[in-house]
Design a protein around this motif. Structure first.
Motif, PDB file in Angstrom:
ATOM      1  N   VAL A  62     -56.892 -54.322 -15.233  1.00 29.98           N
ATOM      2  CA  VAL A  62     -55.568 -54.123 -15.827  1.00 29.98           C
ATOM      3  C   VAL A  62     -54.494 -53.931 -14.742  1.00 29.98           C
ATOM      4  O   VAL A  62     -53.316 -54.223 -14.957  1.00 29.98           O
ATOM      5  CB  VAL A  62     -55.615 -52.950 -16.846  1.00 29.98           C
ATOM      6  CG1 VAL A  62     -55.581 -51.609 -16.170  1.00 29.98           C
ATOM      7  CG2 VAL A  62     -54.525 -53.067 -17.869  1.00 29.98           C
ATOM      8  N   LEU A  63     -54.917 -53.493 -13.559  1.00 34.47           N
ATOM      9  CA  LEU A  63     -53.969 -53.313 -12.453  1.00 34.47           C
ATOM     10  C   LEU A  63     -53.280 -54.633 -12.089  1.00 34.47           C
ATOM     11  O   LEU A  63     -52.122 -54.630 -11.677  1.00 34.47           O
ATOM     12  CB  LEU A  63     -54.677 -52.736 -11.223  1.00 34.47           C
ATOM     13  CG  LEU A  63     -55.174 -51.295 -11.351  1.00 34.47           C
ATOM     14  CD1 LEU A  63     -56.062 -50.937 -10.168  1.00 34.47           C
ATOM     15  CD2 LEU A  63     -54.011 -50.321 -11.477  1.00 34.47           C
ATOM     16  N   ARG A  64     -53.984 -55.742 -12.248  1.00 27.90           N
ATOM     17  CA  ARG A  64     -53.402 -57.066 -11.937  1.00 27.90           C
ATOM     18  C   ARG A  64     -52.171 -57.359 -12.773  1.00 27.90           C
ATOM     19  O   ARG A  64     -51.350 -58.200 -12.411  1.00 27.90           O
ATOM     20  CB  ARG A  64     -54.408 -58.179 -12.238  1.00 27.90           C
ATOM     21  CG  ARG A  64     -55.585 -58.212 -11.363  1.00 27.90           C
ATOM     22  CD  ARG A  64     -56.412 -59.453 -11.713  1.00 27.90           C
ATOM     23  NE  ARG A  64     -57.795 -59.193 -11.380  1.00 27.90           N
ATOM     24  CZ  ARG A  64     -58.815 -59.831 -11.921  1.00 27.90           C
ATOM     25  NH1 ARG A  64     -58.617 -60.749 -12.843  1.00 27.90           N
ATOM     26  NH2 ARG A  64     -60.039 -59.546 -11.552  1.00 27.90           N
ATOM     27  N   TYR A  65     -52.077 -56.716 -13.922  1.00 28.87           N
ATOM     28  CA  TYR A  65     -50.980 -56.984 -14.854  1.00 28.87           C
ATOM     29  C   TYR A  65     -49.941 -55.864 -14.843  1.00 28.87           C
ATOM     30  O   TYR A  65     -49.129 -55.760 -15.757  1.00 28.87           O
ATOM     31  CB  TYR A  65     -51.552 -57.207 -16.261  1.00 28.87           C
ATOM     32  CG  TYR A  65     -52.648 -58.254 -16.230  1.00 28.87           C
ATOM     33  CD1 TYR A  65     -52.348 -59.591 -15.970  1.00 28.87           C
ATOM     34  CD2 TYR A  65     -53.975 -57.889 -16.383  1.00 28.87           C
ATOM     35  CE1 TYR A  65     -53.352 -60.545 -15.883  1.00 28.87           C
ATOM     36  CE2 TYR A  65     -54.992 -58.834 -16.302  1.00 28.87           C
ATOM     37  CZ  TYR A  65     -54.664 -60.163 -16.049  1.00 28.87           C
ATOM     38  OH  TYR A  65     -55.667 -61.095 -15.956  1.00 28.87           O
ATOM     39  N   GLY A  66     -49.972 -55.041 -13.794  1.00 28.92           N
ATOM     40  CA  GLY A  66     -48.975 -53.990 -13.633  1.00 28.92           C
ATOM     41  C   GLY A  66     -49.183 -52.778 -14.517  1.00 28.92           C
ATOM     42  O   GLY A  66     -48.270 -51.991 -14.723  1.00 28.92           O
ATOM     43  N   CYS A  67     -50.401 -52.624 -15.042  1.00 28.82           N
ATOM     44  CA  CYS A  67     -50.702 -51.504 -15.932  1.00 28.82           C
ATOM     45  C   CYS A  67     -51.757 -50.607 -15.308  1.00 28.82           C
ATOM     46  O   CYS A  67     -52.615 -51.070 -14.552  1.00 28.82           O
ATOM     47  CB  CYS A  67     -51.239 -52.009 -17.271  1.00 28.82           C
ATOM     48  SG  CYS A  67     -50.099 -53.080 -18.165  1.00 28.82           S
ATOM     49  N   GLY A  68     -51.691 -49.328 -15.629  1.00 30.93           N
ATOM     50  CA  GLY A  68     -52.694 -48.365 -15.192  1.00 30.93           C
ATOM     51  C   GLY A  68     -53.008 -47.402 -16.313  1.00 30.93           C
ATOM     52  O   GLY A  68     -52.376 -47.446 -17.378  1.00 30.93           O
ATOM     53  N   MET A  69     -53.989 -46.523 -16.053  1.00 27.27           N
ATOM     54  CA  MET A  69     -54.427 -45.573 -17.071  1.00 27.27           C
ATOM     55  C   MET A  69     -54.770 -44.231 -16.437  1.00 27.27           C
ATOM     56  O   MET A  69     -55.369 -44.175 -15.363  1.00 27.27           O
ATOM     57  CB  MET A  69     -55.656 -46.110 -17.801  1.00 27.27           C
ATOM     58  CG  MET A  69     -55.358 -47.361 -18.594  1.00 27.27           C
ATOM     59  SD  MET A  69     -56.832 -48.209 -19.139  1.00 27.27           S
ATOM     60  CE  MET A  69     -57.517 -48.746 -17.598  1.00 27.27           C
ATOM     61  N   THR A  70     -54.399 -43.184 -17.139  1.00 32.83           N
ATOM     62  CA  THR A  70     -54.715 -41.828 -16.728  1.00 32.83           C
ATOM     63  C   THR A  70     -54.821 -40.958 -17.971  1.00 32.83           C
ATOM     64  O   THR A  70     -54.616 -41.437 -19.079  1.00 32.83           O
ATOM     65  CB  THR A  70     -53.653 -41.282 -15.751  1.00 32.83           C
ATOM     66  OG1 THR A  70     -54.112 -40.040 -15.197  1.00 32.83           O
ATOM     67  CG2 THR A  70     -52.297 -41.075 -16.424  1.00 32.83           C
TER      68      THR A  70
END
Length: 168
Positions: A62-70
């Motif tokens: 998902v990092l490839r698409y400018g998104c992250g998670m926490t």
């Protein structure tokens, strides 16, 4: 078994999706939104954040698409209602430092509970919030958990699409 779920995070993300806390299955596998009934990955794709539905085991993609998670609170539980207000309050400072450190353009809380405690607001609306956290614009989106049956798949996609449109 992992004690906590590692963040999927990088500098300058378009959006950092923020769960309340990890589910037991996510913590056990080390991957976000692992529950069979969790609709996060499908919603993310259908709302236009990813060109295809990402498998939870490949959550770092998902990092490839400018998104992250926490998560706001790191302790895994079967249900978010097993967390205390004190746990949210104790996690607030560390969470705010993380947001300041990575400076995502948008911070999307998945559900109202965590943002309500962090902001001190009893009543929180859906969508874009007036406040910001550091340089991050704040959004409150419905939680895609399979336990959240108050929202259909179509309603979830529509809510997440609003954020996607604001980013574009």
């Amino acid at each position: 078994m992992h004690d906590t779920l590692p963040d999927v995070i990088a500098d300058d993300l378009l959006v950092l999706f923020c769960g309340i806390n990890p589910g037991l299955r996510a913590a056990a596998t080390g991957h976000h939104f692992m529950g069979r009934s969790n609709r996060f990955w499908r919603v993310l794709h259908l709302a236009g954040f990813t060109p295809h539905e990402i498998a939870p085991e490949r959550d770092r993609d998902v990092l490839r698409y400018g998104c992250g998670m926490t998560s706001v609170v790191e302790r895994p539980t079967a249900r978010a209602d097993q967390l205390s207000q004190e746990e949210f309050a104790a996690a607030a400072t560390g969470f705010e430092h993380k947001v300041a450190r990575y400076a995502p353009h948008h911070l999307a809380f998945l559900g109202k509970a965590a943002y309500s405690v962090l902001s001190g607001q009893r009543e929180v609306g859906w969508g874009r919030q007036a406040a910001e956290m550091g340089t991050s614009r704040i959004w409150v989106l419905p939680n895609p958990s399979g336990r959240n049956r108050a929202f259909s798949l179509e309603q979830l996609v529509a809510a997440y699409r609003e954020l996607r449109a604001a980013i574009s």
